[in-house]
Design a protein around this motif. Sequence first.
Motif, PDB file in Angstrom:
ATOM      1  N   ALA A   1       5.216  -8.299   5.653  1.00 47.06           N
ATOM      2  CA  ALA A   1       5.252  -7.048   6.424  1.00 47.06           C
ATOM      3  C   ALA A   1       5.173  -5.840   5.503  1.00 47.06           C
ATOM      4  O   ALA A   1       4.458  -4.869   5.787  1.00 47.06           O
TER       5      ALA A   1
ATOM      6  N   THR B   1       1.588  -5.623   4.034  1.00 51.86           N
ATOM      7  CA  THR B   1       0.667  -5.099   5.051  1.00 51.86           C
ATOM      8  C   THR B   1       0.870  -3.606   5.244  1.00 51.86           C
ATOM      9  O   THR B   1      -0.093  -2.842   5.435  1.00 51.86           O
ATOM     10  N   LEU B   2       2.134  -3.175   5.170  1.00 55.73           N
ATOM     11  CA  LEU B   2       2.428  -1.760   5.357  1.00 55.73           C
ATOM     12  C   LEU B   2       1.784  -0.900   4.268  1.00 55.73           C
ATOM     13  O   LEU B   2       1.121   0.109   4.567  1.00 55.73           O
TER      14      LEU B   2
ATOM     15  N   SER C   1       3.539  -2.712  11.194  1.00 61.56           N
ATOM     16  CA  SER C   1       4.211  -3.265  10.014  1.00 61.56           C
ATOM     17  C   SER C   1       5.597  -2.658   9.843  1.00 61.56           C
ATOM     18  O   SER C   1       6.557  -3.356   9.488  1.00 61.56           O
TER      19      SER C   1
END
Length: 337
Positions: free
Chosen positions: A293, A296-297, A325
Amino acid sequence: MRGRLLRLVGALLLLAGIGWAATTERGIITYRDAMSRHGGQLVDLGASALPQAGQAGYLARVSGMPRVVVAPRDPEFNLRRDTPVLIRHVEMFQWRELRFGGSTDYELDWVGEPVDSSQFERPAGHANPGGFPIAGRRFVADRVQLGGFTLDPALVHALPGSERVQPDLKSLPANLAATFVPYDGYLVTSANPGDPHRGDLRVSWEEVPLQPVTVVARIDGDRLVPATNTTDGKGFAVEVGDRSLLDMFPDLPEPPTLVFVWRLLAVFVAALGAYLMLSGHRGIQRDFPLSLAVGTLVVSATATVLWLGSDTLPMLCWLLVALLSVLATIWYLRHTR
């Protein structure tokens, strides 16, 4: 010491993921900006392309053999040819003024337009008849298809190449058959074709041959038309053979490939970096879902900033991924606690 080293390696991997994402998105943006100079984003349809929903407004590269659906015809000479463009040339045997240095001379020759003999230095004895009784003309096929697309007249005019057409005396109307005789691939009005006289006419034809071509133009329903508002001032390209996009537009950068794969790798590298960096934080469980996460952020936030001011739709898509995210990270932290 080992924990610090892991966090350092993690920070470097996180930066590498961000850099990888930035390079990928920057390459796409650069390519799109270059394509916009020629009319917009492109879909490569290749050979035997058919119109499909959702393609309108895009540039398309289409290749193959053109097909003449409605052939052009020269009505005055009753000549029809299976060609995109048929061109009639008319010449008259006229006086021409030739100047070499300080001397002036005159000769009779075939000329494709009326020569105004009143402007000659010595017009006496060198008078020309004036206008042509028959004019040269260009006849364009009413419909030419490439794959499943109909070509706009501007694209048909741009089809390259030319071949001589042998005149068919049998197809001539009776009045012209009595006036013209075939000679060396022409129709001439001379009583003695080998020895023409002033005022004699000579008519010939040429056609654009049917050959494999590649066309880049804008999709408008089932038609290919020139793109508008282009900086190159043309909006289309036509080349003989199956040509690549870079052959037709040498100013373009290399098109990005495997974009989805590079984006996934950027997220994976950033997530691996986040995984190593989180190892030294108390109260946070070091596991890959949370790291994924975070990775991806940072990648989606980087892409959002790069697309800002360039293209709204990709920017909004990446912004949505970034927000999701963030929500996933918050939910996961609360859930694990």
